[in-house]
Design an enzyme around this catalytic site. Sequence first.
Site, mmCIF file in Angstrom:
data_model
loop_
_atom_site.group_PDB
_atom_site.id
_atom_site.type_symbol
_atom_site.label_atom_id
_atom_site.label_comp_id
_atom_site.label_asym_id
_atom_site.label_seq_id
_atom_site.Cartn_x
_atom_site.Cartn_y
_atom_site.Cartn_z
ATOM 1 N N VAL A 48 35.262 18.686 83.659
ATOM 2 C CA VAL A 48 34.854 19.246 82.358
ATOM 3 C C VAL A 48 35.025 18.196 81.249
ATOM 4 C CG1 VAL A 48 35.462 21.032 80.667
ATOM 5 C CG2 VAL A 48 35.510 21.560 83.108
ATOM 6 N N ALA A 49 34.099 18.203 80.275
ATOM 7 C CA ALA A 49 34.147 17.269 79.122
ATOM 8 C C ALA A 49 34.335 15.837 79.604
ATOM 9 C CB ALA A 49 35.254 17.656 78.140
ATOM 10 N N SER A 74 26.091 21.398 80.847
ATOM 11 C CA SER A 74 24.634 21.412 80.671
ATOM 12 C C SER A 74 23.943 21.777 81.977
ATOM 13 C CB SER A 74 24.133 20.032 80.238
ATOM 14 O OG SER A 74 24.771 19.635 79.058
ATOM 15 N N SER A 75 24.492 21.300 83.074
ATOM 16 C CA SER A 75 23.889 21.574 84.370
ATOM 17 C C SER A 75 24.074 23.047 84.748
ATOM 18 C CB SER A 75 24.534 20.656 85.406
ATOM 19 O OG SER A 75 23.798 20.686 86.574
ATOM 20 N N LYS A 118 25.208 14.607 86.456
ATOM 21 C CA LYS A 118 24.375 13.408 86.235
ATOM 22 C C LYS A 118 25.267 12.251 85.813
ATOM 23 C CE LYS A 118 24.598 13.088 81.501
ATOM 24 N NZ LYS A 118 25.495 12.137 80.874
ATOM 25 N N GLY A 148 31.422 13.607 80.526
ATOM 26 C CA GLY A 148 30.261 12.719 80.462
ATOM 27 C C GLY A 148 29.351 12.869 81.662
ATOM 28 N N LEU A 149 29.554 13.956 82.435
ATOM 29 C CA LEU A 149 28.769 14.188 83.652
ATOM 30 C C LEU A 149 27.799 15.360 83.504
ATOM 31 C CD1 LEU A 149 31.689 13.722 86.208
ATOM 32 C CD2 LEU A 149 29.856 12.098 85.708
ATOM 33 N N ALA A 150 27.692 15.905 82.302
ATOM 34 C CA ALA A 150 26.776 17.011 81.999
ATOM 35 C C ALA A 150 27.067 18.275 82.807
ATOM 36 C CB ALA A 150 25.307 16.586 82.166
ATOM 37 N N GLY A 151 28.314 18.498 83.151
ATOM 38 C CA GLY A 151 28.665 19.681 83.946
ATOM 39 C C GLY A 151 28.240 20.984 83.277
ATOM 40 N N ASP A 168 21.454 17.640 76.793
ATOM 41 C CA ASP A 168 21.337 17.213 78.191
ATOM 42 C C ASP A 168 20.754 18.295 79.099
ATOM 43 O OD1 ASP A 168 22.290 14.639 77.925
ATOM 44 O OD2 ASP A 168 24.386 15.197 78.299
HETATM 45 O O1 C5P Z 1 23.325 18.571 72.015
HETATM 46 P P1 C5P Z 1 24.786 18.690 72.270
HETATM 47 O O2 C5P Z 1 25.346 19.960 71.697
HETATM 48 O O3 C5P Z 1 25.163 18.477 73.691
HETATM 49 O O4 C5P Z 1 25.474 17.517 71.459
HETATM 50 C C1 C5P Z 1 26.840 17.501 71.142
HETATM 51 C C2 C5P Z 1 27.061 16.635 69.918
HETATM 52 O O5 C5P Z 1 26.816 15.275 70.235
HETATM 53 C C3 C5P Z 1 26.131 16.956 68.788
HETATM 54 O O6 C5P Z 1 26.668 17.937 67.951
HETATM 55 C C4 C5P Z 1 26.022 15.627 68.053
HETATM 56 O O7 C5P Z 1 27.146 15.456 67.227
HETATM 57 C C5 C5P Z 1 26.144 14.615 69.180
HETATM 58 N N1 C5P Z 1 24.840 14.126 69.649
HETATM 59 C C6 C5P Z 1 24.145 13.201 68.874
HETATM 60 N N2 C5P Z 1 22.935 12.730 69.316
HETATM 61 C C7 C5P Z 1 22.430 13.131 70.507
HETATM 62 C C8 C5P Z 1 23.135 14.060 71.311
HETATM 63 C C9 C5P Z 1 24.336 14.528 70.853
HETATM 64 O O8 C5P Z 1 24.592 12.819 67.777
HETATM 65 N N3 C5P Z 1 21.261 12.632 70.918
#
Ligand code: C5P
Length: 290
Positions: A96-97, A104-105, A8, A99-102, A137
Amino acid sequence: MLEQAYAKINLTLDVLGRRPDGYHEVDMVLQSVDLSDQIWLELLDGEDQRIVMESAATNIPLDSRNLAVAAAEVFFRKTGIRWGGVHIHLDKHIPVAAGLAGGSSDAAAVLRGLNRLYQVGLSTADLSMLGAEVGSDVPFCVYGGCAVARGRGEKLTRVIHGLRGWVVLLKPPLFVSTADVYQALPPALYSSVASSDAMVEALQSGDISLVERRLFNGLQPVTFQLYPEVAVLKQRMEQVCGSRVFMSGSGPTLFVLAPTQAAGQRIYNAFRGFAKDVHLVRLLQAEEFH
Ligand code: C5P
């Protein structure tokens, strides 16, 4: 069984404030693109449950730290299935890592696939709720297409639009931790008004230049401050292509929109000299997703 896991991009990302649970309240327009990982799932027999993951990719963990494995764990726990298990084979193509939600997808694809393989009959909304336990995501990636995501990313409103468009993605050679970027975000950068309504209107107008003018990412200044080389790259890219360059999610992937494949190809060719990881992709319509 094969499941496609699409990347994404963020067309908008507004951070509205910090929540008591430590996450941030966000408002984002997310859009699937046709760059995908392939997830092959195979049921395992046996009394002891096993989740086995395998991939030729060397830069990802293959245990519970991988969101695909975490998703399988959540699936088995929530459905109460205690036997069998799953073998997950991942062909990784999404950076990887980035910003493309790899990741998560991949997790979302595992949830969709296990639901079919075990014939549990969970709805997409159910799977999306399971996904929220794996990462912010993942719920969007269960649905795909285009949506406004609010809350910490799990509250979704689908956006139906007919906009055809191409995207050139460029991933600079560094890894960005989403947690680090959110942690470094000063309250002065919180948005008082979200950009999503204006973006949805632009998408539905079918005018890609209006979409381009309304791109917004409230995390971009933070990532640029943490990694100044990404800001430098963005400027050079804008000089070369004459269009606006934006970052997706917490970065570091930068992208440019193009109205046609030919225009996208020209930008892709121009960017090849800037980084190894460059992709020309298409915006995916919701009906193309599964
Ligand atoms: O949900 P996810 O594990 O992908 O998020 C990674 C980190 O990004 C979280 O631990 C949090 O520090 C930060 N985050 C946030 N607010 C969001 C999504 C992510 O602060 N809405």
